[in-house]
Design a protein around this motif. Structure first.
Motif, short mmCIF file in Angstrom:
data_model
loop_
_atom_site.label_atom_id
_atom_site.label_comp_id
_atom_site.label_asym_id
_atom_site.label_seq_id
_atom_site.Cartn_x
_atom_site.Cartn_y
_atom_site.Cartn_z
N PRO A 1 0.83 -1.21 0.00
CA PRO A 1 0.00 0.00 0.00
C PRO A 1 0.86 1.25 0.00
CG PRO A 1 -0.73 -1.56 1.68
CD PRO A 1 0.58 -2.06 1.17
N VAL A 2 0.50 2.20 -0.84
CA VAL A 2 1.20 3.49 -0.88
C VAL A 2 0.14 4.59 -0.97
CG1 VAL A 2 3.38 2.74 -1.91
CG2 VAL A 2 1.44 3.28 -3.39
N ASP A 3 0.47 5.74 -0.41
CA ASP A 3 -0.47 6.87 -0.51
C ASP A 3 -0.47 7.43 -1.93
OD1 ASP A 3 -1.22 6.69 2.12
OD2 ASP A 3 0.37 8.01 2.82
N THR A 4 0.73 7.65 -2.46
CA THR A 4 0.85 8.19 -3.81
C THR A 4 1.95 7.44 -4.56
OG1 THR A 4 2.42 9.86 -3.05
CG2 THR A 4 0.09 10.52 -3.15
N LEU A 5 1.88 7.54 -5.88
CA LEU A 5 2.84 6.83 -6.71
C LEU A 5 4.12 7.64 -6.88
CD1 LEU A 5 0.39 5.59 -9.51
CD2 LEU A 5 1.17 4.35 -7.48
N SER A 6 5.19 6.91 -7.11
CA SER A 6 6.49 7.53 -7.35
C SER A 6 6.97 7.13 -8.73
CB SER A 6 7.47 7.06 -6.27
OG SER A 6 8.75 7.55 -6.55
N ALA A 7 7.59 8.10 -9.43
CA ALA A 7 8.00 7.84 -10.82
C ALA A 7 9.06 6.74 -10.89
CB ALA A 7 8.54 9.11 -11.44
N GLY A 8 9.93 6.63 -9.91
CA GLY A 8 10.93 5.56 -9.91
C GLY A 8 11.81 5.60 -11.14
N ASP A 9 12.01 4.42 -11.76
CA ASP A 9 12.91 4.34 -12.92
C ASP A 9 12.13 4.65 -14.20
OD1 ASP A 9 11.41 2.07 -12.66
OD2 ASP A 9 13.02 0.67 -13.11
N MET A 10 11.93 5.94 -14.43
CA MET A 10 11.17 6.38 -15.61
C MET A 10 12.03 6.23 -16.87
SD MET A 10 9.46 10.10 -16.23
CE MET A 10 11.01 10.94 -16.47
N PRO A 11 11.45 5.69 -17.94
CA PRO A 11 12.21 5.60 -19.20
C PRO A 11 12.59 6.99 -19.71
CG PRO A 11 10.22 4.26 -19.29
CD PRO A 11 10.11 5.10 -18.07
N GLU A 12 13.70 7.05 -20.42
CA GLU A 12 14.18 8.32 -20.94
C GLU A 12 13.20 8.88 -21.97
OE1 GLU A 12 18.28 7.98 -21.98
OE2 GLU A 12 18.29 9.96 -22.93
N ASN B 1 2.27 12.81 -14.90
CA ASN B 1 1.00 12.11 -14.68
C ASN B 1 1.13 10.89 -13.78
OD1 ASN B 1 -0.64 13.82 -16.35
ND2 ASN B 1 0.47 12.98 -18.10
N ILE B 2 2.31 10.72 -13.19
CA ILE B 2 2.53 9.60 -12.26
C ILE B 2 2.95 10.11 -10.88
CG2 ILE B 2 4.07 7.66 -11.74
CD1 ILE B 2 1.98 6.88 -13.71
N GLN B 3 3.98 10.93 -10.87
CA GLN B 3 4.55 11.36 -9.60
C GLN B 3 3.49 12.04 -8.72
OE1 GLN B 3 7.82 10.76 -8.66
NE2 GLN B 3 7.17 11.47 -6.64
N GLY B 4 3.27 11.48 -7.55
CA GLY B 4 2.32 12.08 -6.62
C GLY B 4 0.87 11.73 -6.85
N ARG B 5 0.60 11.00 -7.92
CA ARG B 5 -0.78 10.59 -8.19
C ARG B 5 -1.14 9.39 -7.30
NH1 ARG B 5 -1.74 14.75 -9.94
NH2 ARG B 5 -1.94 15.42 -12.09
N ARG B 6 -2.42 9.28 -6.98
CA ARG B 6 -2.89 8.11 -6.24
C ARG B 6 -3.37 7.05 -7.22
NH1 ARG B 6 -7.39 9.98 -2.27
NH2 ARG B 6 -8.11 10.97 -4.17
N ALA B 7 -3.21 5.79 -6.85
CA ALA B 7 -3.79 4.71 -7.65
C ALA B 7 -5.28 4.65 -7.33
CB ALA B 7 -3.12 3.39 -7.32
N ILE B 8 -6.09 4.50 -8.37
CA ILE B 8 -7.53 4.46 -8.14
C ILE B 8 -8.15 3.25 -8.84
CG2 ILE B 8 -7.87 6.90 -7.67
CD1 ILE B 8 -8.70 7.27 -10.58
N GLY B 9 -9.24 2.80 -8.29
CA GLY B 9 -9.91 1.62 -8.81
C GLY B 9 -11.16 1.97 -9.58
N ALA B 10 -11.90 0.93 -9.93
CA ALA B 10 -13.09 1.11 -10.76
C ALA B 10 -14.21 1.84 -10.03
CB ALA B 10 -13.59 -0.25 -11.23
N LEU B 11 -14.11 1.93 -8.70
CA LEU B 11 -15.16 2.60 -7.95
C LEU B 11 -14.97 4.10 -7.90
CD1 LEU B 11 -15.35 0.07 -4.99
CD2 LEU B 11 -16.84 0.21 -6.99
N GLN B 12 -13.77 4.57 -8.28
CA GLN B 12 -13.45 6.00 -8.12
C GLN B 12 -13.47 6.78 -9.44
OE1 GLN B 12 -11.31 3.63 -6.44
NE2 GLN B 12 -12.57 3.89 -4.63
N GLY B 13 -13.99 6.20 -10.52
CA GLY B 13 -14.00 6.89 -11.79
C GLY B 13 -15.31 7.61 -12.07
N PHE B 14 -15.41 8.19 -13.26
CA PHE B 14 -16.56 9.03 -13.61
C PHE B 14 -17.63 8.29 -14.43
CE2 PHE B 14 -18.57 11.73 -16.84
CZ PHE B 14 -19.21 12.66 -16.04
N GLY B 15 -17.22 7.59 -15.45
CA GLY B 15 -18.19 7.09 -16.45
C GLY B 15 -18.82 5.76 -16.12
N GLN B 16 -19.45 5.20 -17.12
CA GLN B 16 -20.09 3.89 -16.95
C GLN B 16 -19.04 2.83 -16.65
OE1 GLN B 16 -22.02 3.62 -20.80
NE2 GLN B 16 -23.97 4.28 -19.92
#
Lengths: 117, 257
Positions: free
Chosen positions: B19-30, B36-51
């Protein structure tokens, strides 16, 4: 296809509350038995469905998908899904996948039943 | 499960991400950006907008004399290679490992008839590897990704044959993506991608497998509470980042960097 390695027991504890005791593994092969148990649990009009994870051996990510499917079905029927008996590892999995934001978790059956009103 | 494991114990914890609070970029490809990764939270199907859609893609690998674990190992190793043109995946160092980021650089489509061609709107993001065992693995999306949810990849035995499967539980993350999925070819592109991947996998084993796909709308409702996610839209942010690239060069030049 591999067989489901899960046993589910459904019991009605109050007129509006049913408990599904889960024993074994929740993976992709558990879909039919889990959905059948849900149907049985709600057939008498129960509005609160308690999932008892005390004897859960194993759950993989396909199992998370099954729980989401179950949750959505329950929500669309205006039923509540409540979990209890999760060990620390699976409690963390619920937090990681953010299922805990939609499924209330209680330590044991007594607490879960008390809140199922 | 090994014989030493006891029911309910923590024996599978290594298969899941921590479990992590937010994501870390880690070994990002050059050449990619971490915005859009660093500091973002991972979210599941229950936390989105659409159908909310459940889609299942399968291909039967008839005649392939390999175990499910062997097929999955080859799939993991070639996951990036099996993607269609324009859809670039970058496996983390060490391969498919729970908790690591699988980077994705995949332009989004803007015209329904061309769903089988690379899109035009740049989108750099990634997914967190949520779970991995010998016969399956799953990824989970970050905030701002086109969809919110999980993709499960698995290989299993059915009627004497290996079957490779992709199953997604996901919904569009925000109103822009929902519009794109419904009207701009987004859903068709997504389905094309996974059919392509399974076709490439079967071709790898010399099988001309026919990919089947089933889709089920689990929840047709829109979750307006998540409409604000539009500010995290990875497509928009990547586009702005690329548009601003000359300005960054200019600024860095005058700063002597």
């Amino acid at each position: 296809m591999s067989k489901a390695n899960i046993t589910l027991n459904v019991r009605q504890t109050k007129p509006d509350t049913s408990v599904i005791d889960i024993q074994g593994e929740i993976n992709a092969f558990a879909e039919n038995v889990l959905m059948d148990a849900y149907t049985q649990a709600t057939s008498n009009g129960a509005r609160n469905i308690l999932l008892n994870f005390e004897k859960l051996d194993y759950m993989n990510s396909s199992g998370i998908g099954l729980l989401v499917t179950l949750l959505i079905r329950a929500q669309r029927q205006k039923q509540r899904l409540i979990a209890f008996g999760l060990n620390e590892h699976y409690r963390q999995i619920f937090e990681l996948t953010r299922l805990n934001e939609a499924i209330t978790i209680y330590p044991g059956e007594e607490e879960a039943l008390a809140m199922a009103v | 499960m090994s014989n030493m494991e006891q029911p309910g114990e923590n024996s599978h914890s290594g298969m899941w991400a921590q479990p992590v609070d937010t994501l870390s970029a880690g070994d990002m490809p050059e050449g990619l950006t971490a915005i859009n990764i660093q500091g973002r939270r991972a979210i599941g199907a229950l936390q989105g907008f659409g159908q909310l859609w459940k889609k299942t893609y399968k291909v039967r690998l008839s005649g392939v004399n390999r175990s499910s674990a062997e097929v999955m190992q080859i799939w993991k190793e070639n996951f990036a290679l099996f993607q269609p043109p324009g859809n670039r995946f970058y496996l983390p160092s060490g391969g498919v490992t729970p908790g690591k980021i699988m980077w994705i650089d995949s332009p989004l489509p803007v015209a329904p008839p061309f769903y089988d061609k690379p899109g035009l709107v740049p989108m750099t993001s990634g997914v967190m590897i949520l779970y991995a065992d010998d016969e399956s693995f799953s990824v989970m999306t970050p905030e701002g990704f086109p969809v919110s949810g999980w993709n499960n990849f698995s290989v299993y035995e059915e009627d004497g044959s290996r079957v490779a499967q992709v199953q997604s539980f996901e919904r569009a993350s925000d109103p822009i993506y929902e519009f794109g999925f419904r009207f701009m070819g987004g859903a068709a592109r997504q389905e094309f991608i996974w059919v392509h991947v399974l076709t490439q996998l079967s071709n790898h084993f010399g099988v001309n497998g026919q990919v089947t796909m089933t889709r089920e709308c689990l929840d047709p409702s829109i979750q307006w509470a998540y409409a604000g996610r539009v500010w995290q839209n990875a497509g928009m942010r990547t586009t702005l980042y690329k548009v601003a690239t000359p300005l960054r060069w200019f600024m860095n030049f005058f700063r002597g960097k």
